[in-house]
Write an enzyme that holds these catalytic residues in place. Structure first.
Site, PDB file in Angstrom:
ATOM      1  CB  ALA A   2      40.683 -44.393 -23.636  1.00 24.91           C
ATOM      2  CE  LYS A   3      45.313 -49.477 -23.328  1.00 28.83           C
ATOM      3  NZ  LYS A   3      46.698 -49.152 -23.077  1.00 28.83           N
TER       4      LYS A   3
END
Ligand code: GLU
Length: 294
Positions: free
Chosen positions: A251-252
């Site tokens: 995930a970012k």
């Protein structure tokens, strides 16, 4: 069988990572293997977090990977009147109600309740504004408000059971009640993810939704909205999520390298896409076991 139509629907709120590439490659392959269409939708309804440079980045990433798409790009920010129409329809049949609660008020009410119901996404909205009288509502309409679905009333309007056909999970019985009264339009945006995605999948003629297992839960809600709005049900392909070193989901926020970094670093995009299409992941990456969704 009808022609397969798939889509890739990123939100331009950050740079894409390998998990997005995996999803886009799978959606593209499913369409192209049968001569179907692969569409691109930019989910830019969040006016504060969507950025033009991220849209440019998405287009550059897809081009680098060699994933061509059909038709014009669908920008959700251009379709707000369509979402408003659908919301009006739900209001007119008494299934949407205005919600004036702030996050802090909702949290306080949940904390004060000994038996606050919980769903897969945490504590459910306690229904405070569902219980307002028509006169109270009318008096408060100048206050900032969201719109929520009266899920219990909505379920009484649709045939039971609600199901969907999932390529990985088989026939799934939708339980939208487990999510409570979801938001249909936010205080800061005239729609919500749930409403916009449901309408757009139908408007774009999407037959097969390919997306990560993190959105499996959302499909319970989407099936209810599709049924209420007389929209067809696509088939769903919720694929496992990618995990990086140590098995943590990409995930970012976990600092996964962006596709732009790989692109600028000279990686061969079409070769990467070909590997992903065959289910081979770059070293250090794996598919997270089912259930590891957050
Ligand atoms: N816009 C969503 C995201 O970027 C995906 C929506 C969907 O595939 O239904 O996470």
């Amino acid at each position: 069988m009808s022609r397969i139509v798939t889509r890739f629907a990123p939100s331009p709120t950050g740079r894409l990572h390998l998990g997005h590439a995996y999803s886009a490659v799978r959606a593209h392959a499913l369409a192209r293997e049968s001569g179907g269409a692969f569409l691109l939708r930019i989910e830019d309804i969040d006016g504060t977090r969507s950025r033009p440079e991220h849209i440019d980045g998405i287009l550059a990433d897809l081009d680098w990977l060699g994933l061509d798409y059909d038709d014009a790009i669908n920008y959700q920010s251009e379709r707000l009147p369509r979402y408003a129409e659908a919301l009006d329809r739900l209001k007119a049949i008494g299934l949407a109600y205005p919600c004036f609660c702030t996050r802090a008020e909702i949290a306080a009410e949940i904390a004060a309740s000994a038996h606050a119901p919980h769903g897969p996404d945490g504590a459910l909205y306690p229904g405070t504004c569902r219980r307002l009288t028509a006169a109270d509502r009318a008096a408060r309409m100048d206050e900032p408000h969201a719109w929520r679905l009266d899920t219990e009333a909505a379920l009484a309007e649709v045939p039971s059971p609600l199901t969907w056909d999932d390529a990985h999970a088989g026939t799934v019985f939708a339980r939208p009640d487990a999510f409570g009264d979801v938001v249909l339009a936010r205080k800061d945006a005239p729609t919500s993810y749930h409403l916009a995605v449901t309408l757009d999948d139908a408007a774009q003629g999407v037959t097969d939704v390919v997306r990560g297992a993190d959105l499996f839960a959302a499909t319970h809600v989407h099936r209810l909205l599709q049924t209420l709005l007389d929209l067809p049900a696509p088939r769903y392909h919720h694929h496992p999520l990618l995990a990086g070193e140590g098995g943590a989901r990409l995930a970012k926020r976990h600092g996964a390298p962006a596709l732009a970094d790989l692109r600028h670093g000279g990686m061969d995009g079409p070769a990467l896409a070909a590997e992903l299409r065959e289910g081979r992941l770059p070293s250090g990456y794996s598919l997270a076991p089912a259930g590891v969704e957050d």
